[in-house]
Design a protein around this motif. Structure first.
Motif, PDB file in Angstrom:
ATOM      1  N   ASN A  55      36.655  34.423  43.371  1.00 32.37           N
ATOM      2  CA  ASN A  55      37.682  35.447  43.128  1.00 32.37           C
ATOM      3  C   ASN A  55      39.026  34.813  42.778  1.00 32.37           C
ATOM      4  N   LEU A  56      39.386  33.759  43.498  1.00 32.38           N
ATOM      5  CA  LEU A  56      40.644  33.066  43.198  1.00 32.38           C
ATOM      6  C   LEU A  56      40.607  32.448  41.803  1.00 32.38           C
ATOM      7  N   THR A  57      39.444  31.918  41.418  1.00 36.42           N
ATOM      8  CA  THR A  57      39.304  31.334  40.083  1.00 36.42           C
ATOM      9  C   THR A  57      39.481  32.413  39.021  1.00 36.42           C
ATOM     10  N   LYS A  58      38.903  33.588  39.235  1.00 35.90           N
ATOM     11  CA  LYS A  58      39.069  34.697  38.287  1.00 35.90           C
ATOM     12  C   LYS A  58      40.536  35.120  38.191  1.00 35.90           C
ATOM     13  N   MET A  59      41.207  35.171  39.334  1.00 34.41           N
ATOM     14  CA  MET A  59      42.627  35.522  39.332  1.00 34.41           C
ATOM     15  C   MET A  59      43.430  34.448  38.587  1.00 34.41           C
TER      16      MET A  59
ATOM     17  N   ASP B  42      42.286  32.632  36.139  1.00 32.40           N
ATOM     18  CA  ASP B  42      42.008  32.832  34.716  1.00 32.40           C
ATOM     19  C   ASP B  42      42.917  33.914  34.129  1.00 32.40           C
ATOM     20  N   GLN B  43      43.124  34.984  34.891  1.00 30.07           N
ATOM     21  CA  GLN B  43      44.002  36.060  34.424  1.00 30.07           C
ATOM     22  C   GLN B  43      45.436  35.563  34.278  1.00 30.07           C
ATOM     23  N   ALA B  44      45.906  34.816  35.254  1.00 24.66           N
ATOM     24  CA  ALA B  44      47.267  34.277  35.190  1.00 24.66           C
ATOM     25  C   ALA B  44      47.396  33.304  34.024  1.00 24.66           C
TER      26      ALA B  44
ATOM     27  N   ALA C 160      48.593  30.076  37.909  1.00 24.24           N
ATOM     28  CA  ALA C 160      47.178  29.742  37.726  1.00 24.24           C
ATOM     29  C   ALA C 160      46.835  28.445  38.449  1.00 24.24           C
TER      30      ALA C 160
ATOM     31  N   LEU D  31      46.463  29.094  42.136  1.00 20.53           N
ATOM     32  CA  LEU D  31      45.234  29.823  42.455  1.00 20.53           C
ATOM     33  C   LEU D  31      44.008  28.918  42.345  1.00 20.53           C
TER      34      LEU D  31
END
Length: 189
Positions: free
Chosen positions: A31-35, A37-39, A48, A51
């Protein structure tokens, strides 16, 4: 009274097994990796990086988070940190071609950034002496070696003092693109 259910102690939940804890940490890391990626897609490289770093702490075998942290560090111009992160990826996955390539790039760039540091001192000295044309020339030459946010910022300051507003604004924009945390570059905008 024996056998009375109402006096029995309440049942407590059995503690999580180590496997459950590991699975939970891995899910949180994903989940942190996905967040991250968004950043990163929004060019918030520092966020990023943080995270991805947290994801790699939760799951130390997560090479994806470590690799992406290295890319974010590169985007911020933190070449030594990026090289260290890519080295960590290669310890876990020695055949990771992308990490091998980026490690070579960061080592080369880190050397150039170090050389540019000496040139940056000369630019700062020229600015202090109010030799703005010289400072601009020195910064332009140094930028050919390594494009760093600080050098763009310094060249922008020199250009601003020469009343080259558009060129100064362009340099401020380049500085911010390389390092969004460089608050002084906003003053050029």
């Amino acid at each position: 009274v024996t056998g009375d259910v109402s006096t029995a102690p309440p049942r407590t939940r059995a503690p999580d097994s180590p496997g459950d804890v590991i699975k939970g940490a891995q899910a949180a890391a994903r989940n942190l990796t996905k967040m991250g990626d968004q950043a990163f897609s929004k060019r918030h490289y520092a966020v990023a990086l943080g995270l991805y770093h947290q994801a790699s702490k939760l799951d130390s075998s997560n090479t994806e988070a470590l690799y992406k942290a290295g890319v974010a560090a590169m985007s911020l111009g933190q070449m030594r940190r990026a090289a260290r992160l890519f080295g960590m990826v290669l310890k876990l996955d020695p055949k990771n071609k992308a990490a091998q390539i980026n490690l070579k790039l960061t080592y080369g760039a880190a050397g150039k950034v170090k050389a540019a540091g000496a040139q940056e001192k000369a630019v700062r000295a020229s600015l202090r002496k109010r030799r703005y044309v010289t400072a601009e020339r020195q910064a332009t030459k140094a930028l050919q070696t390594a494009a760093t946010a600080r050098l763009y910022h310094l060249r922008g300051l020199a250009r601003l003092q020469q009343r080259k507003a558009r060129a100064a604004i362009n340099d401020g924009g380049r500085a911010l693109a390389l390092n969004p945390g460089l608050a002084d570059a906003v003053k050029l905008m």
